[in-house]
Design a protein around this motif. Sequence first.
Motif: not given
Lengths: 260, 315
Positions: B128-130, A228-230, A17, B132-135, A226
């Motif tokens: 977010v998304f478990a 950002t993918p972890r 996602r 996997n992303w930081t917003v 913004q």
Amino acid sequence: MKIVVLVKYVPDATGERSFAADGTVDRAGSDGLLSELDEYAVEQALQIADKRDDVEVVVMTLGPEDAADAIKRSLQMGASAGIHIIDDAVHGSDAAATSAILAEAIKKAVPDLVICGMASTDGTMGVIPAMIAERLDWPAATLGATLSLADDRITIRRDTDVASLTIEASLPAIVSVTDQSGDARYPSMKGILAAKKKPVETWTLADLAIDTSSVGLDAAWSKVLQTTPRPPKEPGRIIVDEDDAGSAAFVEFLTAGKYI
Amino acid sequence: MSEVLIVAEQVDSHVSRPALELLTLARRLGDPVAVVFGEADETVAKALAEYGAIRVLSVSDPALNDYLVTPKAEALAQIAETVRPAAILITSTPEGKEIAGRLAVKLESGLITDATDLAADGTTTQSVFAGNWTVTAAVPRGVPVITVKPNAVTPEVAPAEPAVEQVEVTVSDTAKSARIVNSEPKQSSGRPELTEAGVVVAGGRGTGGEFAAIEELADLLGGAVGASRAAVDAGWYPYAYQIGQTGKTVSPQLYIAAGISGAIQHRAGMQTSKAIVAVNKDSEAPIFALADLGIVGDLNKVLPAVIEKIKQRKG
Ligand SMILES: Cc1cc2nc3c(=O)[nH]c(=O)nc-3n(C[C@H](O)[C@H](O)[C@H](O)COP(=O)(O)OP(=O)(O)OC[C@H]3O[C@@H](n4cnc5c(N)ncnc54)[C@H](O)[C@@H]3O)c2cc1C
Ligand SMILES: Nc1ncnc2c1ncn2[C@@H]1O[C@H](COP(=O)(O)O)[C@@H](O)[C@H]1O
């Protein structure tokens, strides 16, 4: 008796996602499906319909073209009809606009009861049912682990950390149900065939008399700045537990971290 | 300086730790004003003062306990009309989020849920998304209504001398439409609150329903016990302890997963833990991709051995 079930089409959580350049959820780049948590809402509506002959279950979704899949799946499960609210102006809407549009659509559909899932699996806000209720001035009995209907009155059980609450409200009302409410049924072969003949209406914002400039990305009351993918996690240490090596490494880890 | 409203949750007449976190974050934006639902007795007022509340507003209308969510949202909207805060911060619990959603509609303000951080300019961070992303996000309209996840920040002491003010609110008839007709209190486990604990030991289907070792290890580490949905669905542990997308999100210093495969919905609730140890007999289990220490082995051997070693060490 008319039940509207609100269902959302979401990106598959088990796939990749991501976000589009404008900070909205990338719905084009990933496979989507009916939010699994909304299947529980459809199931509860169908269970009410199973017990009475006078129940019509209408599923309603707000979303782009692909969202028709969420309606299709619900019809296959057994819902009687679908309403798809679709309008390019909706892209990028926040919870405020989403709840406003759905509230207007509910007014137009005139149900006795609205059933929602506990949260969408993409946004996971869990606020839309409460926000719709606020706009409609309807009673809201949310996060039901059970739902029952008798004499134009709904009852839910809501489990909090400190108590198990029984909540009652009279119709018309909006409820949401959790994934504790009972497994959702799979569409049968008969259901899949029958779904093809069930009516699906499409509504635009004009049908709901909503000003297109009041919704969408530019009108949003909250803005994503913004995304950002972890960063991928550094691989950790993997120990195969032979000759007690596992517990030794475990205790060493606890000691190094000063947990013991 | 402008005032920032925070909702201070009480647990057994004590201020919850997340409320102290809200006070700490609020001070980045302005002067914190704490709203307490129910009486603010001396212990409560003292704790709020110690962490920087410049005013404490106590709302004790009986309707708050008799009806779901709505009276609290109305009370806050009325308070916001007089205080005119720079922002309103509420802890991210299911109820807190619903209050926030209603309040945002009432105040025609933007809403942000599940923030994990808040900057001085009002910018929030969310995972977010478990995980996997930081917003990062902000509210361009109205009074930002922000719900904050527990453990977002370490509470910092900042002594103030607030007076406790009783606030009268009017609760409308429409707010009295979803009635709480019964409330069965739950028994407390005596362990730390799951979302606040520094250490969480969680068991999954791999425990086969035997949680004794999980509980003993949690107690030795002063931690809380959690469970995967498979373990909850099997009836092995109560739903209140479920970790994941449809359970609790935890973000402890140390998360120990035993007999849990690490499905995406489970990871959603624990991915932001600072350190993760996994015990699983399947070396291919996805949980190992997250683990700082992964032990491929039988939890029925590993956990008792760990417990034994800790006990020896403690003497
Ligand atoms: C909409 C939705 C929401 C969901 N929400 C949640 C949620 O909030 N929380 C959640 O946890 N799940 C949730 N799930 C379910 C999730 O997808 C997984 O099914 C669940 O997390 C699996 O639990 P588990 O890891 O305990 O079980 P399994 O996946 O069956 O894993 C058990 C693991 O134990 C290991 N094992 C077995 N025996 C031993 C032994 N003796 N020693 C060591 N290891 C052993 C096995 O190798 C295996 O990896 C959700 C699913 C959906 C669709
Ligand atoms: N776009 C949408 N279309 C239809 N229903 C929705 C939509 N968004 C949210 N919902 C409903 O509101 C519930 C809570 O969603 P959320 O507040 O986004 O987590 C979902 O489970 C759905 O029942």
